[in-house]
Write an enzyme that holds these catalytic residues in place. Structure first.
Site, PDB file in Angstrom:
ATOM      1  N   ARG A 114       0.858  -1.186   0.000  1.00 58.65           N
ATOM      2  CA  ARG A 114       0.000   0.000   0.000  1.00 58.65           C
ATOM      3  C   ARG A 114       0.890   1.230   0.000  1.00 58.65           C
ATOM      4  NH1 ARG A 114      -4.789   0.153   4.318  1.00 58.65           N
ATOM      5  NH2 ARG A 114      -3.129   0.954   5.627  1.00 58.65           N
ATOM      6  N   THR A 118      -1.424   7.288   0.112  1.00 62.52           N
ATOM      7  CA  THR A 118      -2.781   7.167  -0.445  1.00 62.52           C
ATOM      8  C   THR A 118      -3.483   5.871  -0.034  1.00 62.52           C
ATOM      9  OG1 THR A 118      -1.970   6.027  -2.397  1.00 62.52           O
ATOM     10  CG2 THR A 118      -2.033   8.436  -2.500  1.00 62.52           C
ATOM     11  N   ASP A 212       0.492  -1.710  12.590  1.00 64.28           N
ATOM     12  CA  ASP A 212       1.066  -2.230  11.350  1.00 64.28           C
ATOM     13  C   ASP A 212       1.621  -3.630  11.601  1.00 64.28           C
ATOM     14  OD1 ASP A 212       2.951  -2.845   9.221  1.00 64.28           O
ATOM     15  OD2 ASP A 212       2.680  -0.780   8.580  1.00 64.28           O
ATOM     16  N   ASP A 215       5.301  -4.364  10.336  1.00 61.36           N
ATOM     17  CA  ASP A 215       6.328  -3.703  11.153  1.00 61.36           C
ATOM     18  C   ASP A 215       6.513  -4.407  12.495  1.00 61.36           C
ATOM     19  OD1 ASP A 215       7.005  -1.814   9.308  1.00 61.36           O
ATOM     20  OD2 ASP A 215       5.848  -0.189  10.218  1.00 61.36           O
TER      21      ASP A 215
HETATM   22  C1  PRP Z   1      -0.754  -4.388   4.760  1.00 62.76           C
HETATM   23  C2  PRP Z   1      -1.400  -5.740   4.941  1.00 62.76           C
HETATM   24  C3  PRP Z   1      -2.220  -5.894   3.695  1.00 62.76           C
HETATM   25  C4  PRP Z   1      -2.672  -4.493   3.437  1.00 62.76           C
HETATM   26  C5  PRP Z   1      -4.080  -4.337   3.916  1.00 62.76           C
HETATM   27  O1  PRP Z   1       0.348  -4.455   3.951  1.00 62.76           O
HETATM   28  O2  PRP Z   1      -0.493  -6.789   5.131  1.00 62.76           O
HETATM   29  O3  PRP Z   1      -1.485  -6.400   2.601  1.00 62.76           O
HETATM   30  O4  PRP Z   1      -1.815  -3.618   4.194  1.00 62.76           O
HETATM   31  O5  PRP Z   1      -4.616  -3.103   3.581  1.00 62.76           O
HETATM   32  P1  PRP Z   1      -5.728  -2.909   2.453  1.00 62.76           P
HETATM   33  O6  PRP Z   1      -6.776  -3.939   2.718  1.00 62.76           O
HETATM   34  O7  PRP Z   1      -6.222  -1.510   2.685  1.00 62.76           O
HETATM   35  O8  PRP Z   1      -5.082  -3.060   1.115  1.00 62.76           O
HETATM   36  P2  PRP Z   1       1.291  -3.203   3.617  1.00 62.76           P
HETATM   37  O9  PRP Z   1       1.020  -2.709   2.233  1.00 62.76           O
HETATM   38  O10 PRP Z   1       1.204  -2.194   4.720  1.00 62.76           O
HETATM   39  O11 PRP Z   1       2.721  -3.824   3.564  1.00 62.76           O
HETATM   40  P3  PRP Z   1       3.528  -4.810   4.546  1.00 62.76           P
HETATM   41  O12 PRP Z   1       3.034  -6.173   4.240  1.00 62.76           O
HETATM   42  O13 PRP Z   1       4.950  -4.595   4.148  1.00 62.76           O
HETATM   43  O14 PRP Z   1       3.258  -4.398   5.968  1.00 62.76           O
HETATM   44  N1  URA Z   2      -2.103  -2.972   7.367  1.00 63.80           N
HETATM   45  C1  URA Z   2      -1.752  -3.171   8.659  1.00 63.80           C
HETATM   46  O1  URA Z   2      -0.707  -3.766   8.940  1.00 63.80           O
HETATM   47  N2  URA Z   2      -2.576  -2.723   9.607  1.00 63.80           N
HETATM   48  C2  URA Z   2      -3.744  -2.089   9.346  1.00 63.80           C
HETATM   49  O2  URA Z   2      -4.468  -1.713  10.287  1.00 63.80           O
HETATM   50  C3  URA Z   2      -4.088  -1.882   8.002  1.00 63.80           C
HETATM   51  C4  URA Z   2      -3.248  -2.339   7.027  1.00 63.80           C
END
Ligand code: PRP
Ligand code: URA
Length: 221
Positions: A114, A118, A212, A215
């Site tokens: 993501r 945005t 997150d 993280d």
């Molecule tokens: C997080 C999570 C999902 C996404 C969910 O990943 O693991 O893939 O956000 O959000 P959405 O339903 O609004 O798309 P992120 O892109 O933050 O990356 P990460 O896996 O590196 O934490």
């Molecule tokens: N991704 C995360 O890791 N946490 C949230 O709450 C939404 C997206």
């Protein structure tokens, strides 16, 4: 009817049994005071429960075996072949839980991130098993917020020939908006989740959520 009510009553949305054990595990990982080692340990325990539950949605055929008592036993055997697909990076945290119950399972990876400003998902990379079109897919991502990332990933799977009714989305926490968007966009896909939360905030984070996930699991916060 609210999105929460629609999702919680939906026939293709399956919550883990809301036992005290599960509630205790989720309370630990939601607590902002929980240190990384415990976050990983207790997330892994929930992931194991989720993967075991996901396997309940795979088809079986009747199979009769003979017990050491030389008596036939009418049981069942899994019918289809499976694979996992993780949405990187957070979804990779769920791969070991799948390997623990399905030895030498094939695992595809799709890197979708993501945009931090945005919250729009961007596809960077995908590598899937060659014969994925013939398999059931356990799609792995712990967080479903807007649904944008998971929807994009299902589109990638469909382009590779995977049938929608063979996709089981395995997820720890989902927001009603994201779960409903997925269920409506893909009318045969099933979602298996540990908990359904209340909403998402302006930054598209799940509330109450756990912050997150990537993280906290990988120690990059
Ligand atoms: C997080 C999570 C999902 C996404 C969910 O990943 O693991 O893939 O956000 O959000 P959405 O339903 O609004 O798309 P992120 O892109 O933050 O990356 P990460 O896996 O590196 O934490
Ligand atoms: N991704 C995360 O890791 N946490 C949230 O709450 C939404 C997206």
């Amino acid at each position: 009817m609210s999105a929460y009510e629609k999702v919680s009553q939906h026939s293709r949305f399956h919550l883990l049994p809301q036992t005290n054990q599960l509630k205790g595990l989720m309370t630990i990982i939601r607590d902002k005071k929980t240190k990384r080692g415990d976050f990983v340990f207790y997330s892994d325990r929930v992931i194991r429960l989720l993967v075991e539950e996901g396997l309940n949605y795979l088809p079986v055929v009747e199979k009769t075996v003979t017990t050491p008592m030389d008596v036939p036993f009418k049981g069942v055997a899994f019918e289809g072949r499976i694979c996992g697909v993780s949405i990187m990076r957070a979804g990779e945290s769920m791969e070991q839980g799948l390997r623990d119950v399905c030895t030498s399972v094939r695992i595809g990876k799709v890197l979708i991130q993501r945009d931090e400003r945005t919250a729009q998902p961007k596809l960077y990379y995908s590598k899937l098993p060659n014969d994925i079109a013939d398999r059931w897919v356990l799609l792995l991502d712990p967080m479903l917020a807007t649904g944008g990332s998971a929807i994009k990933c299902v589109e990638v799977l469909q382009e590779a020939g995977v049938k929608e009714d063979r996709i089981l989305f395995i997820n720890l926490i989902c927001a009603p908006e994201g779960a409903l968007a997925m269920l409506e966009r893909f009318p045969k896909l099933q979602i298996i989740s540990a908990e359904l939360d209340e909403s998402i905030d302006e930054q598209k984070f799940i509330l109450p959520g756990l912050g997150d996930f990537g993280d906290r699991y990988f120690g990059t916060d």
